[in-house]
Design a protein around this motif. Structure first.
Motif, mmCIF file in Angstrom:
data_model
loop_
_atom_site.group_PDB
_atom_site.id
_atom_site.type_symbol
_atom_site.label_atom_id
_atom_site.label_comp_id
_atom_site.label_asym_id
_atom_site.label_seq_id
_atom_site.Cartn_x
_atom_site.Cartn_y
_atom_site.Cartn_z
ATOM 1 N N THR A 36 0.842 -1.198 0.000
ATOM 2 C CA THR A 36 0.000 0.000 0.000
ATOM 3 C C THR A 36 0.883 1.256 0.000
ATOM 4 O O THR A 36 0.581 2.243 -0.660
ATOM 5 N N SER A 72 1.180 4.319 -2.713
ATOM 6 C CA SER A 72 0.958 5.705 -2.280
ATOM 7 C C SER A 72 2.163 6.595 -2.617
ATOM 8 O O SER A 72 2.010 7.705 -3.124
ATOM 9 N N MET A 90 -7.209 0.117 6.830
ATOM 10 C CA MET A 90 -6.300 -0.095 5.692
ATOM 11 C C MET A 90 -7.089 -0.190 4.381
ATOM 12 O O MET A 90 -6.678 0.357 3.360
ATOM 13 N N GLY A 101 -6.868 2.847 1.881
ATOM 14 C CA GLY A 101 -6.260 2.336 0.645
ATOM 15 C C GLY A 101 -7.167 2.631 -0.547
ATOM 16 O O GLY A 101 -6.700 3.043 -1.614
ATOM 17 N N CYS A 139 -6.990 6.260 -1.535
ATOM 18 C CA CYS A 139 -5.754 6.541 -2.296
ATOM 19 C C CYS A 139 -5.921 6.100 -3.751
ATOM 20 O O CYS A 139 -5.561 6.841 -4.683
ATOM 21 N N SER A 140 -6.446 4.888 -3.941
ATOM 22 C CA SER A 140 -6.581 4.360 -5.301
ATOM 23 C C SER A 140 -7.523 5.237 -6.125
ATOM 24 O O SER A 140 -7.262 5.519 -7.295
ATOM 25 N N SER A 159 -3.678 8.874 1.991
ATOM 26 C CA SER A 159 -2.307 8.378 2.212
ATOM 27 C C SER A 159 -1.812 8.525 3.641
ATOM 28 O O SER A 159 -1.262 7.584 4.211
ATOM 29 N N LEU A 189 -3.398 6.277 5.979
ATOM 30 C CA LEU A 189 -2.975 4.923 5.602
ATOM 31 C C LEU A 189 -1.606 4.620 6.221
ATOM 32 O O LEU A 189 -1.383 3.536 6.774
ATOM 33 N N CYS A 234 -2.670 0.227 -3.415
ATOM 34 C CA CYS A 234 -3.100 0.715 -2.092
ATOM 35 C C CYS A 234 -4.339 -0.056 -1.649
ATOM 36 O O CYS A 234 -4.428 -0.522 -0.513
ATOM 37 N N GLY A 294 -3.420 -4.073 -1.559
ATOM 38 C CA GLY A 294 -2.633 -4.401 -0.352
ATOM 39 C C GLY A 294 -3.514 -4.336 0.885
ATOM 40 O O GLY A 294 -3.396 -5.175 1.787
ATOM 41 N N GLY A 295 -4.406 -3.350 0.934
ATOM 42 C CA GLY A 295 -5.313 -3.205 2.079
ATOM 43 C C GLY A 295 -6.235 -4.409 2.207
ATOM 44 O O GLY A 295 -6.440 -4.946 3.295
#
Ligand SMILES: NCCCC[C@H](NC(=O)[C@@H](N)CCCCN)C(=O)O
Length: 424
Positions: free
Chosen positions: A23, A27, A83, A87, A90-91, A117, A120, A184, A187-188
């Motif tokens: 993540t 970011s 997360m 995340g 962010c995406s 971010s 996160l 992001c 991964g979260g």
């Protein structure tokens, strides 16, 4: 499920670390990606240097706002939900930044990125504390930073490995960043399932504090804490905004190619990726943390004037900056744990990040305005000189406070910064 096992297998902790770090990779990639379209923004879309600075200022303003309540949110909803949520934000930011050539929309994208971010990064630091507390937390944070900065390295080199995308213009470059930014969210989600699976079978540690702000007791921190906070503010304000303007500056003021500009930025990051964990291990053994911050502050001092006036290879100031960018973060973040008692550590880190972001927001804006006022461009490279002086003055303030820190820490009221780990 009853009879949960107490000892989590080592491999599972490292898998969780990789998921969490993905993540951060996404970011950091998105944060730095706009530096590589800045020249197109100026030349094709008519943006000013002030607008380029605003891309970073918007991120930091959102970070300052969200840091006020993100700690409480993470406490309430837990790390795995946080997360996934932050995340996802962010995406989303990557696509908002990429889809329009309208400055306001692009700035909104950057705002959303900062809003996702920074909490996160807080949530993943708390998550790592749950997995690694009492084990290899320092090293795990070093590896996390290594992978995160890998995102910065990849974007710095992207105009080489993705040159065909760069040939198509700024928008595909930003869509590429948005694609990588999906890490992001991904991964979260991976982390969500790892944590849920583990919690059913093992006793997962509880992080003691999240990075939330509690203004009560703010003035009870020792002077050493404030010296570190001011150093954090001045240091990162001299690094992050510089990296944002650097590709355009290297091309305009030093006549290097677009690829070479990216390479110079990447050398800086590559040096820090490997040096930071190594310096972390070294400092655990020898101590001397305040001294290292002082040395790091001396090293960065001449760098901007070398960029402004020097005729030497650009690798020399870049390498000096890389040494400083390895030394100071590797020492500064863990040092806070020596100065501030554990129950206030969350607040201390949140405060530090918040002030860091205020500094970055102000500097990114100030440098952009200064470049515009002095007419910085490829036809007027001298226009970059006032900005370099501003960075240098900031470096001098950082040096002053690192000196005060060293003086305080070698006196009778020191907090053990100069001692090896475990001797406090
Ligand atoms: N546990 C905190 C480590 C912080 C490392 C530090 N990152 C930041 O300060 C972020 N708040 C800002 C990241 C901006 C995108 N590159 C670092 O040195 O990277």
């Amino acid at each position: 499920m009853h009879n949960k096992q107490v000892t989590i297998p080592g491999w599972l902790r490292w898998v969780a670390l990789v998921a969490v770090s993905l993540t951060m990779f996404g970011s950091y990639y998105m944060y730095d990606s706009v530096a590589y379209v800045a020249k197109d923004f100026i030349e094709l879309l008519g943006f000013s240097q002030t607008n380029i600075g605003q891309l970073y200022t918007m991120y930091s303003i959102a970070a300052v706002i969200v840091l006020f309540f993100s700690g409480v949110f993470i406490d309430k909803y837990g790390t795995r939900v946080s997360m996934v949520l932050f995340g996802a934000i962010c995406s989303l930011a990557g696509f908002v930044t990429a889809f329009s050539d309208n400055l306001t929309i692009i700035l909104i994208g950057r705002f959303i990125l900062g809003f996702g971010s920074e909490p996160l990064i807080v949530a993943l630091t708390v998550a790592l504390a749950k997995w690694f507390k009492g084990k290899e937390l320092g090293f795990a944070l070093g590896i996390n930073l290594l992978i995160g900065r890998g995102g910065s390295y990849f974007v710095d080199r992207s105009n080489t490995w993705a040159s065909s995308i760069y040939d198509q213009g700024w928008q595909p470059v930003l869509y590429l960043a948005a694609g990588i930014g999906l890490l992001c969210f991904l991964g979260g989600v991976i982390y969500y399932f790892i944590e849920r699976w583990t919690q059913k079978r093992y006793v997962l540690g509880k992080a003691e504090e999240t990075e939330k702000l509690d203004f009560k007791g703010l003035f009870k921190y020792s002077p050493s804490f404030w010296y570190v906070v001011i150093l954090c503010l001045t240091f990162y304000s001299a690094i992050f905004p510089f990296r944002g303007f650097a590709p355009t500056f290297y091309q305009d003021a030093h006549g290097v190619s677009e690829q070479m500009a990216g390479k110079l930025n990447s050398v800086l990051i590559m040096a820090t990726m490997f040096a930071t964990p190594v310096i972390g291990l070294l400092i655990d053994k020898i101590g001397r943390r305040a001294l290292m911050m002082f040395i790091g502050s001396i090293i960065i001092l001449p760098v901007y004037l070398m960029f402004a006036y020097g005729n030497m290879s650009l690798y020399i100031p870049v390498t000096l900056m890389g040494i400083s960018f390895s030394l100071i973060p590797a020492v500064m973040w863990p040092s806070v744990a020596y100065i501030v008692e554990e129950s206030k550590l969350g607040t201390a880190y949140a405060l530090m990040t918040l002030l860091q972001q205020i500094g970055v927001a102000a500097m990114a804006w100030l440098i952009g305005v200064t470049n515009d006022v002095s007419g910085a461009s490829a036809t007027n490279p001298e226009g970059y000189i006032p900005g370099m002086w501003i960075f240098s003055i900031l470096g001098f303030v950082g040096l002053l406070f690192s000196f005060l820190l060293r003086r305080a820490e070698t006196g009778p009221k020191g907090h053990g910064l100069e001692e090896p780990s475990g001797s406090k």
